[in-house]
Design a protein around this motif. Structure first.
Motif, PDB file in Angstrom:
ATOM      1  N   GLY A  96       0.225  -1.174  -0.569  1.00  0.00           N
ATOM      2  CA  GLY A  96       0.044   0.030   0.238  1.00  0.00           C
ATOM      3  C   GLY A  96       1.092   1.606   0.185  1.00  0.00           C
ATOM      4  N   SER A  99       0.150   3.555  -3.230  1.00  0.00           N
ATOM      5  CA  SER A  99      -1.470   3.563  -2.975  1.00  0.00           C
ATOM      6  C   SER A  99      -1.233   5.220  -2.322  1.00  0.00           C
ATOM      7  CB  SER A  99      -2.653   3.203  -3.072  1.00  0.00           C
ATOM      8  OG  SER A  99      -2.549   2.101  -3.791  1.00  0.00           O
ATOM      9  N   SER A 100      -0.396   4.938  -1.349  1.00  0.00           N
ATOM     10  CA  SER A 100      -0.578   5.736   0.185  1.00  0.00           C
ATOM     11  C   SER A 100       0.180   7.390  -1.056  1.00  0.00           C
ATOM     12  CB  SER A 100       0.010   5.656   0.966  1.00  0.00           C
ATOM     13  OG  SER A 100      -1.044   4.314   1.176  1.00  0.00           O
ATOM     14  N   LEU A 102       1.139   8.393  -4.287  1.00  0.00           N
ATOM     15  CA  LEU A 102      -0.557   8.227  -5.217  1.00  0.00           C
ATOM     16  C   LEU A 102      -1.203   9.385  -4.685  1.00  0.00           C
ATOM     17  CD1 LEU A 102      -0.706   8.682  -7.872  1.00  0.00           C
ATOM     18  CD2 LEU A 102      -1.521   6.754  -8.293  1.00  0.00           C
ATOM     19  N   GLU A 103      -2.095   8.969  -3.519  1.00  0.00           N
ATOM     20  CA  GLU A 103      -3.310  10.078  -2.932  1.00  0.00           C
ATOM     21  C   GLU A 103      -2.532  10.682  -2.469  1.00  0.00           C
ATOM     22  OE1 GLU A 103      -5.926   9.168   0.427  1.00  0.00           O
ATOM     23  OE2 GLU A 103      -5.520   7.312  -0.017  1.00  0.00           O
ATOM     24  N   SER A 128       1.865  -1.436 -11.548  1.00  0.00           N
ATOM     25  CA  SER A 128       1.446   0.043 -11.699  1.00  0.00           C
ATOM     26  C   SER A 128       0.060   0.582 -12.553  1.00  0.00           C
ATOM     27  CB  SER A 128       3.189   0.934 -12.547  1.00  0.00           C
ATOM     28  OG  SER A 128       2.647   1.924 -12.494  1.00  0.00           O
ATOM     29  N   LEU A 131      -2.408   0.373  -9.595  1.00  0.00           N
ATOM     30  CA  LEU A 131      -1.899   1.059  -8.306  1.00  0.00           C
ATOM     31  C   LEU A 131      -2.616   2.228  -9.224  1.00  0.00           C
ATOM     32  CD1 LEU A 131      -0.441   2.250  -6.348  1.00  0.00           C
ATOM     33  CD2 LEU A 131       0.937   2.821  -7.972  1.00  0.00           C
ATOM     34  N   HIS A 132      -2.577   2.537 -11.039  1.00  0.00           N
ATOM     35  CA  HIS A 132      -3.066   3.662 -11.086  1.00  0.00           C
ATOM     36  C   HIS A 132      -4.742   3.681 -11.569  1.00  0.00           C
ATOM     37  CE1 HIS A 132       0.690   5.034 -11.602  1.00  0.00           C
ATOM     38  NE2 HIS A 132       0.958   6.443 -11.490  1.00  0.00           N
ATOM     39  N   LYS A 134      -6.616   1.856  -9.559  1.00  0.00           N
ATOM     40  CA  LYS A 134      -7.492   1.376  -8.707  1.00  0.00           C
ATOM     41  C   LYS A 134      -7.482   3.404  -8.233  1.00  0.00           C
ATOM     42  CE  LYS A 134      -6.226   0.814  -3.733  1.00  0.00           C
ATOM     43  NZ  LYS A 134      -5.086   0.502  -2.788  1.00  0.00           N
ATOM     44  N   ALA A 135      -6.143   4.024  -8.841  1.00  0.00           N
ATOM     45  CA  ALA A 135      -6.322   5.880  -7.896  1.00  0.00           C
ATOM     46  C   ALA A 135      -7.464   6.644  -8.850  1.00  0.00           C
ATOM     47  CB  ALA A 135      -4.850   5.770  -8.194  1.00  0.00           C
TER      48      ALA A 135
END
Length: 183
Positions: A96, A99-100, A102-103, A128, A131-132, A134-135
Motif C-alpha cells: 500500500g 497507493s498512499s 499517489l493519493e 503500476s 495502482l493507477h 485504483k486511483a
C-alpha cells in the motif's frame, strides 16, 4: 506509515531505491543508476518549480518509497499537466505504499491547481497499471517497443486522470501553475 515532504536528508535512501529500480526493473529506462549528486540535482529541479516531492516513512523511520510530480513536457501549454513518478523499496512493495503516495500526490497537485495528471508506465508493468487504475486513472495509449532493457523490448503505457475542474473551466494564467511559464 507517514507521508511527508521529502528532504535532502532522504537522498541516500531515494538514490538506493531508484538504483534498484534501474538495475532490476523496467519502470525507468535508464540503464545505469545515477549517483546521489545527480539525484540531488533532479530533486532540486523539481522542487524549485513548486512541484511536490514526497517520502513515505515506515514505523521504524526507514524510507519505504517516494513520489513526485513534474512537468510532462516543458512547452508552456503543458503547464497544467503533471506527470507522476512513484518508486517503492523492494521490501515495501505490495503493502500500500505506492497507493498512499499517489493519493497524497494527487491531492497536492489538485490543491496547486493542476488539471491533469499523466502516468508514463515503463515496461507496461501490471502492478503500476493496477495502482493507477485504483486511483482513478484511465488508459490513454501505449507505445509498443519503446525501450529495450534486460534483453527484451518494452512497451510504455500512458494513463491519465483529471484533477480538480479538469477541462470544465479555463485556468487562471496569473496563478500557479500558470506562472510556470510566460509563454
Amino acid at each position: 506509515m507517514q507521508i511527508r515532504d521529502a528532504t535532502s536528508a532522504d537522498l541516500s535512501a531515494i538514490t538506493g531505491i531508484y538504483a534498484d529500480s534501474v538495475r532490476e526493473g523496467v519502470a525507468s529506462y535508464e540503464l545505469t543508476p545515477p549517483d546521489e549528486a545527480e539525484m540531488a540535482r533532479r530533486m532540486t529541479a523539481i522542487t524549485s518549480n513548486g512541484y511536490p516531492y514526497l517520502a513515505a516513512d515506515g514505523d521504524d523511520g526507514s524510507l519505504l518509497g517516494y513520489a513526485y510530480a513534474s512537468a510532462f513536457r516543458t512547452r508552456p501549454a503543458y503547464r497544467w499537466l503533471v506527470e507522476d513518478s512513484i518508486y517503492v523499496a523492494p521490501e515495501a512493495r505490495g503493502k500500500g505504499v505506492g497507493s498512499s503516495l499517489l493519493e497524497v500526490l494527487i491531492a497536492r497537485c489538485e490543491a496547486l491547481g493542476f488539471r491533469q495528471m499523466i502516468a508514463v508506465i515503463g515496461g507496461g508493468h501490471p502492478a503500476s497499471i493496477a495502482l493507477h487504475h485504483k486511483a482513478g486513472f484511465s488508459s490513454a495509449g501505449m507505445i509498443r517497443g519503446s525501450g529495450h532493457k534486460h534483453g527484451r523490448w518494452l512497451d510504455t503505457v500512458f494513463m491519465q486522470r483529471t484533477l480538480g475542474e479538469g477541462t470544465t473551466t479555463d485556468p487562471d494564467p496569473q496563478s500557479y501553475p500558470g506562472t510556470l511559464s510566460s509563454g
